[in-house]
Design a protein around this motif. Structure first.
Motif, PDB file in Angstrom:
ATOM      1  N   GLU A 134      -7.609 -13.644  -6.467  1.00  0.00           N
ATOM      2  CA  GLU A 134      -6.339 -14.021  -7.078  1.00  0.00           C
ATOM      3  C   GLU A 134      -5.657 -12.796  -7.689  1.00  0.00           C
ATOM      4  O   GLU A 134      -4.427 -12.657  -7.622  1.00  0.00           O
ATOM      5  N   ARG A 138      -2.014 -11.023  -7.105  1.00  0.00           N
ATOM      6  CA  ARG A 138      -1.161 -10.682  -8.256  1.00  0.00           C
ATOM      7  C   ARG A 138      -0.719  -9.213  -8.185  1.00  0.00           C
ATOM      8  O   ARG A 138       0.420  -8.878  -8.520  1.00  0.00           O
ATOM      9  N   LEU A 161      -5.394 -13.664  -0.335  1.00  0.00           N
ATOM     10  CA  LEU A 161      -5.825 -14.669  -1.313  1.00  0.00           C
ATOM     11  C   LEU A 161      -7.092 -15.404  -0.882  1.00  0.00           C
ATOM     12  O   LEU A 161      -7.948 -15.724  -1.705  1.00  0.00           O
TER      13      LEU A 161
END
Length: 345
Positions: A134, A138, A161
């Motif tokens: 994750e 980001r 992801l």
């Protein structure tokens, strides 16, 4: 016709029916004019390669903490090895090599300093938890380019992801119907790379002896690094082609050997106290850095920047700590916590 359009037509002509096409991408979160020279996935690959987060991987732990030996792998060399394995398989299966390489180069951008020990510590500290896959998303969506992100295509973002499989299966996972075949191939390449290369590093470091490898693994994959990679790659390509090419496949014997080698690594390397002892210390460094920067306004402003709204403080502190290389984390820890001799004569 631009060069990009010519390359897109070439993709249409030569790639497998199951391959992703650059021209058919679901696009970017922020629409932008296409490059006249590079198809979308090639453009993404270049953006990742030139990112700051990618360069920091050279000083992030793969298995051995801040290794001083020249030949131990780091997170960067692991990433390059995953990309090489994935592209080899993608080419053999007539898949999109640019998309494959983009996902492979970006998959570990969110890893913390000190490997999975750093990730485990941040997962305990950050409300809502911390997961490197994750964080990788980001990084490319938000943190790179001073908060603007890299604005990558949907296909690359989803591949990044969903690359992680933990201790679970890697050929087929929940939600794979939404992933490109290239992204699923990178997940397989990631496992192939780390079980073979981490074994090689553990032997080099004297943690295990080559003669200790499980006999069933040696019989199926071979004892040498090159033989192991070659066997896994050939098996996946051959089995996938034989099954029609729509899904990554492996023979039961090779898949079982990978599982056995992975279990052996967890028992003898990853959870080995001889290796793990320094990671306990590293976890303490991560915890104390996070706590100090979360609570001390002066230290936050000195190292991170302007104070954010209170409800964003923990998240931004985690971003800063996660982005550190091993060496940088040690230097910042020394500056904040260790006394320095008084230098005035």
């Amino acid at each position: 016709m631009t060069l990009r359009e010519e390359l897109e037509r070439r993709e249409e002509a030569i790639l497998s029916p199951f391959a992703a096409r650059s021209a058919a991408s679901k696009g970017r979160a922020r629409p932008e004019p296409p490059c006249a020279m590079r198809p979308a996935f090639q453009h993404d690959r270049d953006r990742i390669l030139y990112s700051k987060a990618f360069r920091r991987l050279k000083h992030k732990t793969q298995v051995f903490l801040a290794p001083t030996g020249d030949h131990y792998r780091t997170r960067l060399t692991h990433t390059l090895e995953v990309a090489q394995i994935a592209r080899t398989m993608a080419r053999a299966l007539a898949l999109n090599e640019d998309l494959t390489e983009a996902v492979a180069l970006g998959h570990d951008l969110g890893h913390t300093p000190f490997g999975h020990a750093g990730e485990a510590q941040l997962n305990q500290l950050l409300p809502g938890g911390f997961r490197h896959y994750e964080q990788s998303l980001r990084v490319v969506d938000l943190l790179e380019k001073d908060g603007r992100g890299l604005n990558l295509t949907h296909e690359v973002r989803m591949g990044i992801l969903h690359h992680s499989k933990g201790k679970g299966g890697f050929l087929c996972c929940q939600g794979d119907d939404e992933l490109t075949l290239e992204a699923r191939l990178v997940r397989c390449a990631d496992v192939m790379a780390y079980v073979a290369h981490d074994t090689d590093d553990a032997i080099r470091g004297g943690v295990i002896d080559a003669q200790e490898l499980p006999p069933a693994v040696v019989r199926t994959l071979g004892r040498k690094l090159g033989d192991q990679i070659d066997t896994m790659v050939r098996d996946l390509v051959g089995q996938t082609r034989a099954a029609g090419g729509a899904n990554p496949c492996m023979s039961p014997a090779v898949e079982e050997a990978i599982w056995r080698l992975r279990e052996f690594l967890y028992a003898r390397v990853y959870d080995n106290m001889e290796v793990h002892h320094d990671f306990i210390k590293a976890s303490k460094i991560i915890r104390e850095l996070w706590e100090r920067l979360s609570e001390d306004d002066e230290q936050y402003q000195r190292h991170v920047g302007a104070l954010p709204p209170a409800d964003q403080r923990a998240r931004r502190t985690a971003d800063y700590v996660a982005g550190m290389s091993d060496h940088y984390a040690l230097r910042i820890y020394e500056k904040i916590f260790l006394p320095r001799p008084w230098a005035v004569m």
